[in-house]
Every structure is written in C-alpha cells, then in structure tokens.
Design an enzyme around this catalytic site. Structure first.
Site, mmCIF file in Angstrom:
data_model
loop_
_atom_site.group_PDB
_atom_site.id
_atom_site.type_symbol
_atom_site.label_atom_id
_atom_site.label_comp_id
_atom_site.label_asym_id
_atom_site.label_seq_id
_atom_site.Cartn_x
_atom_site.Cartn_y
_atom_site.Cartn_z
ATOM 1 N N ASP A 222 0.865 -1.180 0.000
ATOM 2 C CA ASP A 222 0.000 0.000 0.000
ATOM 3 C C ASP A 222 0.903 1.232 0.000
ATOM 4 O OD1 ASP A 222 -2.555 1.096 -0.136
ATOM 5 O OD2 ASP A 222 -2.617 1.502 1.997
ATOM 6 N N LYS B 282 12.438 5.257 -12.934
ATOM 7 C CA LYS B 282 11.631 5.536 -11.736
ATOM 8 C C LYS B 282 11.749 4.393 -10.726
ATOM 9 C CE LYS B 282 6.922 6.089 -10.118
ATOM 10 N NZ LYS B 282 5.504 6.006 -10.422
HETATM 11 P P1 IMP Z 1 -1.494 2.003 -4.283
HETATM 12 O O1 IMP Z 1 -1.489 1.620 -2.839
HETATM 13 O O2 IMP Z 1 -0.273 1.549 -5.025
HETATM 14 O O3 IMP Z 1 -2.779 1.607 -4.962
HETATM 15 O O4 IMP Z 1 -1.454 3.602 -4.318
HETATM 16 C C1 IMP Z 1 -2.479 4.439 -3.756
HETATM 17 C C2 IMP Z 1 -2.512 5.772 -4.469
HETATM 18 O O5 IMP Z 1 -1.288 6.479 -4.248
HETATM 19 C C3 IMP Z 1 -2.639 5.673 -5.990
HETATM 20 O O6 IMP Z 1 -3.991 5.637 -6.367
HETATM 21 C C4 IMP Z 1 -1.964 6.951 -6.455
HETATM 22 O O7 IMP Z 1 -2.853 8.040 -6.360
HETATM 23 C C5 IMP Z 1 -0.878 7.147 -5.440
HETATM 24 N N1 IMP Z 1 0.401 6.550 -5.891
HETATM 25 C C6 IMP Z 1 0.937 5.361 -5.486
HETATM 26 N N2 IMP Z 1 2.122 5.144 -6.074
HETATM 27 C C7 IMP Z 1 2.344 6.205 -6.879
HETATM 28 C C8 IMP Z 1 3.412 6.556 -7.750
HETATM 29 O O8 IMP Z 1 4.415 5.831 -7.918
HETATM 30 N N3 IMP Z 1 3.282 7.720 -8.402
HETATM 31 C C9 IMP Z 1 2.211 8.550 -8.254
HETATM 32 N N4 IMP Z 1 1.190 8.266 -7.467
HETATM 33 C C10 IMP Z 1 1.248 7.098 -6.769
#
Ligand code: IMP
Length: 192
Positions: free
Chosen positions: A68, A171
């Site tokens: 997460d 990245k």
């Molecule tokens: P998740 O837990 O990977 O689903 O990330 C949750 C939210 O954080 C995503 O919906 C994005 O809005 C933001 N997010 C996570 N990782 C990234 C990244 O590498 N770049 C930009 N936004 C990110």
C-alpha cells in the site's frame, strides 16, 4: 515456493517476478481464482497492507504479500497519506487529486513531500513488514506525461524533473515501491 502478490496490477507482478530467483514463483490473484475486493479500511499503509495479505492467507491458505502506498506532504501533516487514491473523492481520479493538492499548497512555501510504500509479507505463519520511501517536493504545476497518480507534480530529491518525465525503469530504481520491493526480494532470495 509459490507466493501470491495480492494485486491486480500485472505490471507490478511482472516487475517482482523478474527480480526474484527462479525458486520463487509469483502467483496473481487470478491464478488462485480470487476475484474478491478487499476494502482498504485501515488508517495506515501498514494496516492496509496487512489487511490484504491476511485476507489471502486466511481465506486461500497461501504465503502472500501485499503493498500500500501514500503520498505524505509535510505542510499538510502527512496528508493525503493513506487516503491518496481518493483524496478528491469518488470515483478515483488522478487529475482531480492533483488539482486538489495544488490548491491546498497554493500559499505554502514548504512543499516537501514523500511517497511511502508499506509491504506486508505472510510466510510460513510469520509476518514481516518492509518500507520504501522516496523524498521529494510537490511542483507548482504538472510536468511530463508518463507514469500515473501524482507523478506529474512530484519531483524526487536530487532530480530536476517530475516522476512523469522518467521511464519506468528509471523511476523503479529510486521509487518508494521499487525500494520496498527490493527489500522484500533481498529477504526472499536469502530466505532459508
Ligand atoms: P497504491 O497503494 O499503489 O494503490 O497507491 C495508492 C494511491 O497512491 C494511488 O492511487 C496513487 O494516487 C498514489 N500513488 C501510489 N504510487 C504512486 C506513484 O508511484 N506515483 C504517483 N502516485 C502514486
């Protein structure tokens, strides 16, 4: 050993499999016939990562890991943090999230921020947590077309441009998720 990655993101899955030795096979949720939505109801990244990994281990009996991620902005006391995906409300919309963040930072001089990823691994009855952090700052306007989420307005420390100007390879080397996954992979490659 088989290990489930509790994600529906095939790019993330492929990335991790490529980093692991051949003795560990990564399974997707589809591979184990899991089509359930696990609501991220906890108030921390670690809590949500645990929730997702525990759901799979309990209901499907697999060794498993889940991640997460949140964007933590210093002058907003760590917001949007665990609520990054839905910062501007439902349905999830990256453009609206960025506009809301830019507007909340309009009169702030401190634009320091960090992406943080928590990974929870359940393996043979034990639980391990890994963390990856990427420090940087929020730009005043969008830059670049690549990536996703907040990438166009996040500039990592030591770089001149936003995440959205970088290739995914570039990245991954410095990103929060890349660092957390690298720690997980090192742990797994040395396991036993
Ligand atoms: P998740 O837990 O990977 O689903 O990330 C949750 C939210 O954080 C995503 O919906 C994005 O809005 C933001 N997010 C996570 N990782 C990234 C990244 O590498 N770049 C930009 N936004 C990110």
């Amino acid at each position: 050993m088989e290990l489930v990655f509790a994600t529906n993101n095939l790019n993330k899955l492929r990335e991790v499999q490529e980093m692991l030795s051949n003795s560990i096979k990564i399974l997707s949720l589809k591979d184990i016939n899991c089509y359930d939505e696990v609501d991220e109801t906890e108030n921390s990244l670690e809590g949500n990562a645990k929730l997702k990994a525990n759901y799979i281990t309990k209901n499907f009996g697999y060794n498993c890991f889940a991640d997460d991620t949140g964007l933590e902005v210093e002058s907003l006391d760590g917001k949007p943090g665990v609520y990054s995906a839905r910062f501007a409300g439902e349905p999830v919309n990256a453009e609206n999230n960025m506009q809301k963040l830019l507007s909340e930072l309009k009169n702030k001089t401190n634009r320091k921020a960090q992406f943080r990823t928590a990974v929870c691994l359940n393996i043979e009855g034990k639980q391990f947590l890994f963390e990856g952090i990427c420090k940087g700052e929020i730009l005043t306007k969008k830059q670049g077309e690549k990536g996703f989420g907040y990438d166009p307005i996040f500039k990592p420390e030591g770089f001149k441009e936003s995440f959205a100007t970088m290739s995914s390879e570039e990245k991954n080397k410095i990103s929060h998720r890349g660092i957390a996954i690298q720690k997980l992979v090192e742990f797994l490659n040395n396991y036993k």
